[in-house]
Design a protein around this motif. Structure first.
Motif, PDB file in Angstrom:
ATOM      1  N   SER A 163       0.812  -1.228   0.000  1.00  0.00           N
ATOM      2  CA  SER A 163       0.000   0.000   0.000  1.00  0.00           C
ATOM      3  C   SER A 163       0.840   1.271   0.000  1.00  0.00           C
ATOM      4  N   ASP A 215      -7.215   4.971   3.457  1.00  0.00           N
ATOM      5  CA  ASP A 215      -7.111   4.988   2.000  1.00  0.00           C
ATOM      6  C   ASP A 215      -8.083   6.011   1.414  1.00  0.00           C
ATOM      7  N   ARG A 256      -5.964   2.482   7.782  1.00  0.00           N
ATOM      8  CA  ARG A 256      -4.733   1.717   7.536  1.00  0.00           C
ATOM      9  C   ARG A 256      -3.969   1.673   8.857  1.00  0.00           C
ATOM     10  N   ALA A 297      -0.099   1.916   8.889  1.00  0.00           N
ATOM     11  CA  ALA A 297       0.538   3.011   8.144  1.00  0.00           C
ATOM     12  C   ALA A 297       1.749   3.602   8.871  1.00  0.00           C
TER      13      ALA A 297
END
Length: 191
Positions: free
Chosen positions: A52, A97, A103, A106
């Motif tokens: 990602s 996102d 997330r 992250a």
């Protein structure tokens, strides 16, 4: 100044042993165009959950409007020493996102990207110092960041300066012996 190479208890890559976080940066050093491309390429190839790549960066070179905006958000001693760095990099985690789905990994993934950036910078002959002491809300406002983008840290990057340019308190910290917890203190389970 004595060697800053870490005294490790097991072999590690030279770049890792030699990397350290100075506060004294050369205030005359400036990055030529494209000089930081490799450090961001290293960050780009860091591992991330589901590929990602939930990291973004603001690169602010000393003397720019962006640099002044980042500088205004620095807290405490960071305002004293970081302003000599050739650039300040704001490390941002994309915590959701585009559809708003969280997330939760992250910040971890951003940390890996910044670690890659830091090691590449050292291999390229630059020095970095990570900072958490800044006003996140003010920084988000200064750059009109979307709520999905959370500033996590700032990296000062540039050529190394001399301890003599620092205040006495910071000079002592700059030249103090490097220490770390022992491996036995860090590894909880050893099967």
């Amino acid at each position: 100044m004595s060697s800053r190479t870490a005294q490790t208890t097991a072999p590690v890559l030279d770049t890792l042993a030699q990397r350290w976080s100075p506060r004294a940066f050369d205030a005359e050093h400036a990055f030529p165009e494209g000089a930081l491309r490799s450090v961001f390429e290293a960050a780009r190839w860091a591992p991330s959950a589901n590929n990602s790549q939930p990291w973004r960066f603001i690169v602010a070179r000393r003397g720019s409007e962006s640099y002044a905006r980042v500088e205004q958000t620095l807290l405490g001693f960071n305002r004293e020493w970081a302003v000599s760095a050739a650039a300040l990099i704001v490390n941002i985690a994309e915590v959701a996102d585009a559809e708003g789905k969280p997330r939760p990994w992250a910040e971890y993934d951003l940390g890996q990207a910044v670690a890659h950036l830091t090691v590449q910078a050292h291999a390229d002959g630059y020095y970095t110092h990570q900072m958490g002491g800044f006003d996140r809300e003010a920084l988000s406002t200064a750059f009109d960041l979307d709520e999905r983008l959370m500033p996590v840290s700032i990296t000062a990057i540039g050529a190394i300066g001399t301890p003599e340019q620092l205040s006495e308190v910071l000079r002592e910290r700059e030249t103090a012996p490097r220490t770390r917890f022992s491996l036995e203190d860090l590894v909880i389970v050893r099967d």
